[in-house]
Every structure is written in structure tokens, then in C-alpha cells.
Design an enzyme around this catalytic site. Structure first.
Site, short mmCIF file in Angstrom:
data_model
loop_
_atom_site.label_atom_id
_atom_site.label_comp_id
_atom_site.label_asym_id
_atom_site.label_seq_id
_atom_site.Cartn_x
_atom_site.Cartn_y
_atom_site.Cartn_z
N ASP A 141 0.87 -1.18 0.00
CA ASP A 141 0.00 0.00 0.00
C ASP A 141 0.91 1.23 0.00
O ASP A 141 1.39 1.65 -1.05
CB ASP A 141 -0.89 -0.13 1.25
CG ASP A 141 -1.94 0.94 1.38
OD1 ASP A 141 -2.24 1.61 0.40
OD2 ASP A 141 -2.47 1.12 2.50
N LEU A 190 6.98 -2.92 3.66
CA LEU A 190 7.99 -3.62 2.85
C LEU A 190 9.38 -3.01 3.05
O LEU A 190 10.37 -3.73 3.19
CB LEU A 190 7.57 -3.58 1.38
CG LEU A 190 7.97 -4.78 0.53
CD1 LEU A 190 7.63 -6.09 1.20
CD2 LEU A 190 7.30 -4.70 -0.84
P1 5GP Z 1 1.88 -0.52 3.71
O1 5GP Z 1 2.91 -0.57 4.80
O2 5GP Z 1 2.41 -0.82 2.34
O3 5GP Z 1 1.10 0.76 3.76
O4 5GP Z 1 0.79 -1.57 4.09
C1 5GP Z 1 0.87 -2.87 3.84
C2 5GP Z 1 -0.04 -3.61 4.79
O5 5GP Z 1 -1.28 -2.92 5.00
C3 5GP Z 1 -0.42 -4.94 4.20
O6 5GP Z 1 0.52 -5.93 4.51
C4 5GP Z 1 -1.76 -5.18 4.83
O7 5GP Z 1 -1.57 -5.77 6.09
C5 5GP Z 1 -2.36 -3.82 5.01
N1 5GP Z 1 -3.29 -3.48 3.92
C6 5GP Z 1 -3.16 -2.51 2.99
N2 5GP Z 1 -4.20 -2.47 2.16
C7 5GP Z 1 -5.04 -3.44 2.57
C8 5GP Z 1 -6.32 -3.90 2.10
O8 5GP Z 1 -6.92 -3.42 1.14
N3 5GP Z 1 -6.88 -4.93 2.78
C9 5GP Z 1 -6.27 -5.53 3.86
N4 5GP Z 1 -6.90 -6.53 4.43
N5 5GP Z 1 -5.06 -5.11 4.32
C10 5GP Z 1 -4.47 -4.09 3.69
#
Ligand code: 5GP
Ligand code: MG
Length: 181
Positions: A102, A107
């Protein structure tokens, strides 16, 4: 038939199956003859990892990490990365397996934590990529599907630990947020 809490199926079971097979071929081609350590990010990646590892014609090991973010309100907080068990990672070729990227913060944090263990290489495979939401620069080596900015569940992704079992990826209905079923 989709679950009643799913507004729309975004990626079907057949589409996922075909893409996972394709990803396994891409990954295998880039690691020819190597022994790869898959690093699954709990909990969301457990189904993706299970399907991917069975399609990969490579010698593999499987380990898991958990990433938690500590933050107040909407401010992104500190990311705590826990490596489960005591896997040997130094000198190994690591492939981080994540369900969805997201903002990119998780990551990036996971890669940083793994780098401290002196692996030979670190690459990443994500099933779903909300490209337009990216806030930090994070390189994804293998991507399953680019998806829109919607709240997705299924195929490992949850809302309050539910819906992980769904065999497809769907958009959760607004009504499902309002009360615990
Ligand atoms: P980032 O650190 O890239 O913002 O977020 C990644 C994490 O956010 C993912 O591993 C997941 O746990 C959560 N996440 C982001 N978007 C979604 C979504 O649409 N649905 C769900 N269930 N989790 C999400
Ligand atoms: Mg995740």
C-alpha cells in the site's frame, strides 16, 4: 457466489491461480539453480505463500516474519519486525512474500530488518499492489496484480481476522465495517 459481505469480486480464484503460476515461472527463471529462502509476512501472506511455494521448481526454505506498526492515530509509527524462530539468513537469497503493498512502509521496514542479517540478496514478490497509494520508494521485483484503492479481503487478507479463507480477492462492503457479524 460471493460472500454476502463482499461488494464485488476483484480477482477471481481462476485469475489468482493462473497468475501465481506465472509468477512462479518468472521467479524460477531469475533464480536458476539457486536455493531460495521465502520470507512470508504474517498473517496475510500465508495462503499466497502456500500456493506459490508449491508451484516453484526450486529448492526452498520457508520462514516467517511479523511486522507491527506502533503509531498514534493516523501518523505512521515505528515498525517493529519480528523474525520467527532462529532462521539462518546470512548469505542466503531471500524472497519476501507479501500479500499487498500500500504505502510501501511495511515492505521497506521489513527489507531493512532483513538486511541486518547479511543475506546475499533480498527480493520481493507481492500479490497485490495499490500503486497509486505509494508514499515511500519501495522496489517490488515481482507483482501479481495492480489494484485500485479499495479495502480488499480474501485469499489471506482480513478485516478483523475474518474473510481470510475466501478463495478470491474482493472489495469489502461498507456495511460489513459497521457491526461485528
Ligand atoms: P503498507 O505498509 O504498504 O502501507 O501496508 C501494507 C499492509 O497494510 C499490508 O501488509 C496489509 O496488512 C495492510 N493493507 C493494505 N491495504 C489493505 C487492504 O486493502 N486490505 C487488507 N486486508 N489489508 C491491507
Ligand atoms: Mg501484510
Amino acid at each position: 457466489m460471493a460472500d454476502r459481505d463482499i461488494e464485488r469480486v476483484l480477482v477471481t480464484q481462476d485469475e489468482i491461480r493462473a497468475r501465481v503460476h506465472g509468477l512462479a515461472e518468472e521467479i524460477a527463471a531469475s533464480y536458476t539453480g539457486k536455493d531460495v529462502t521465502l520470507v512470508g509476512v504474517l498473517t496475510g501472506a500465508f495462503i499466497f505463500l502456500a500456493d506459490l511455494v508449491r508451484e516453484l521448481p526450486l529448492r526452498t526454505k520457508v520462514v516467517f516474519v511479523r511486522a507491527r506498526s506502533y503509531g498514534a492515530g493516523s501518523r505512521p509509527g515505528e515498525l517493529l519486525v519480528e523474525i520467527l524462530g532462529r532462521p539462518e539468513l546470512s548469505g542466503r537469497d531471500l524472497l519476501v512474500v507479501e500479500d499487498i503493498v500500500d504505502t510501501g512502509r511495511s515492505l521497506v521496514g521489513i527489507k531493512k530488518a532483513l538486511e541486518k542479517r547479511a543475506p546475499r540478496s533480498i527480493r520481493t514478490v507481492v500479490l497485490l499492489d495499490k500503486e497509486e497509494r505509494r508514499e515511500v520508494d519501495c522496489e517490488v521485483d515481482f507483482t501479481g496484480f495492480v489494484v485500485p484503492d479499495e479495502f480488499l479481503v480474501g485469499y489471506g487478507l482480513d478485516y478483523a481476522d475474518r474473510y481470510r479463507h475466501l478463495p478470491y480477492v474482493g472489495i469489502l462492503s461498507r456495511s460489513a465495517y459497521s457491526g461485528e457479524a
